[in-house]
Design an enzyme around this catalytic site. Structure first.
Site, short mmCIF file in Angstrom:
data_model
loop_
_atom_site.label_atom_id
_atom_site.label_comp_id
_atom_site.label_asym_id
_atom_site.label_seq_id
_atom_site.Cartn_x
_atom_site.Cartn_y
_atom_site.Cartn_z
N LEU A 1 11.43 1.70 7.25
CA LEU A 1 10.68 2.03 5.96
C LEU A 1 11.78 3.21 5.32
CD1 LEU A 1 8.52 1.66 3.91
CD2 LEU A 1 7.31 3.39 4.93
N LYS B 1 6.79 -1.76 2.11
CA LYS B 1 5.49 -1.12 2.47
C LYS B 1 4.18 -2.29 2.47
CE LYS B 1 3.32 3.30 3.39
NZ LYS B 1 3.81 3.65 4.61
N GLU C 1 13.24 3.38 14.30
CA GLU C 1 12.27 4.13 13.76
C GLU C 1 11.14 4.31 14.71
OE1 GLU C 1 10.64 3.46 9.97
OE2 GLU C 1 10.64 1.19 10.26
N TYR D 1 0.77 -1.18 0.01
CA TYR D 1 -0.02 0.01 -0.04
C TYR D 1 0.95 1.36 0.06
CZ TYR D 1 0.97 1.02 4.95
OH TYR D 1 1.48 1.33 6.11
#
Length: 283
Positions: free
Chosen positions: A202, A146, A178, A30
């Site tokens: 990411l 993702k 993160e 996505y």
């Protein structure tokens, strides 16, 4: 108005096949794209990452970049998003429908879905900052893709919320990665530090914009791993994401970062980001 597997449908008319692999396994990808004043921001970056994510999970997308761009623009138009609106566009591709087996069936057709939601910018939060909690990074080892597999991200965000914080800062064996749904930066002596773009984080679109803005304006950026001790000695901490933009984190585990207020580097980058939004070529 939503787009689901080739059809335009209204809210409440959507049906997910019980053997859709996105529903059964989280087998899909996505993107969330920011819309400012009716226009998509950094669309090319999101589109490139969507195709990369598909490749990494061995999914061949049957649509061209031009077809997906046309779909995105139709979603904006059909949902009456105008030059007065800020919003987000969500695109999701599942591997498709097939009998429920763990290996990847051959000849399966991906299913695409998309929608748009009006969403204001988080201006008030960016001015005052959020609180954060350190949480063990329990996610899988391909955070650079993702995918729809977001249970780990859901849980670490909830762990932070249960501890009374608004955001989680993740670490693997003491090394900071993160946040639950965003990238992390710390500031030390006026220089930026953020985990390198490998499989543990990411490759954020906003992250890269911030790195470029910083370097183009004389701020040194170190893309390298750092530990909890370094984080706790930081002068500033902030996260970046498509929807949160540049969000200061003013405390970690109940202890103030710096003076407990958004710092000068974060504020400078917010101003630069605002200029970038206003001057970028928007698709």
């Amino acid at each position: 108005m939503l787009y689901v597997d080739g059809k335009w449908v209204e809210e409440g008319q959507v049906a997910v096949h019980p053997e859709d692999r996105g529903y059964n396994f989280g087998d899909g990808i996505y993107e969330v794209v920011r819309i400012y004043k009716g226009r998509m921001y950094q669309w090319d970056g999101h589109l490139t990452r969507l195709f990369r994510s598909a490749k990494e999970i061995k999914m061949e997308l049957p649509w061209s970049a031009e077809e997906l761009t046309d779909l995105a623009n139709q979603l904006i138009a059909k949902n009456n998003i105008t030059e007065n609106d800020d919003a987000t566009l969500y695109l999701q591709v599942s591997r498709g429908t097939a009998p429920r087996v763990h290996d990847i069936p051959s000849g399966i057709q991906p299913v695409i879905m998309g929608f748009v939601r009006r969403k204001d910018r988080p201006v008030a939060d960016m001015k005052k900052g959020l609180t954060a909690q350190l949480v063990e990074d329990i996610r899988w080892l391909r955070c650079d893709i993702k995918t729809l597999n977001l249970l780990g991200a859901v849980l670490v965000k909830q762990y932070a919320k249960d501890a009374g914080a608004q955001e989680s800062i993740l670490h693997r064996n003491g090394v900071i990665t993160e946040c639950s749904a965003s990238n992390l930066f710390v500031v030390k002596n006026g220089e930026l530090y953020t985990h390198q773009a490998d499989n543990l984080i990411l490759h954020g679109i906003t992250r890269q914009v911030v790195i470029d803005l910083a370097r183009n304006n004389g701020i040194t950026v170190h893309e390298e791993a750092f530990d909890i001790a370094f984080l706790k000695q930081a002068d500033e901490v902030f996260l970046t994401s498509t929807t949160a933009e540049i969000m200061p984190l003013i405390s970690v585990d109940g202890v103030d970062v710096g003076n407990g207020q958004p710092g000068p580097v974060a504020l400078t980058l917010q101003d630069l980001f605002e200029q970038h939004i206003n001057t970028s070529v928007l698709v």
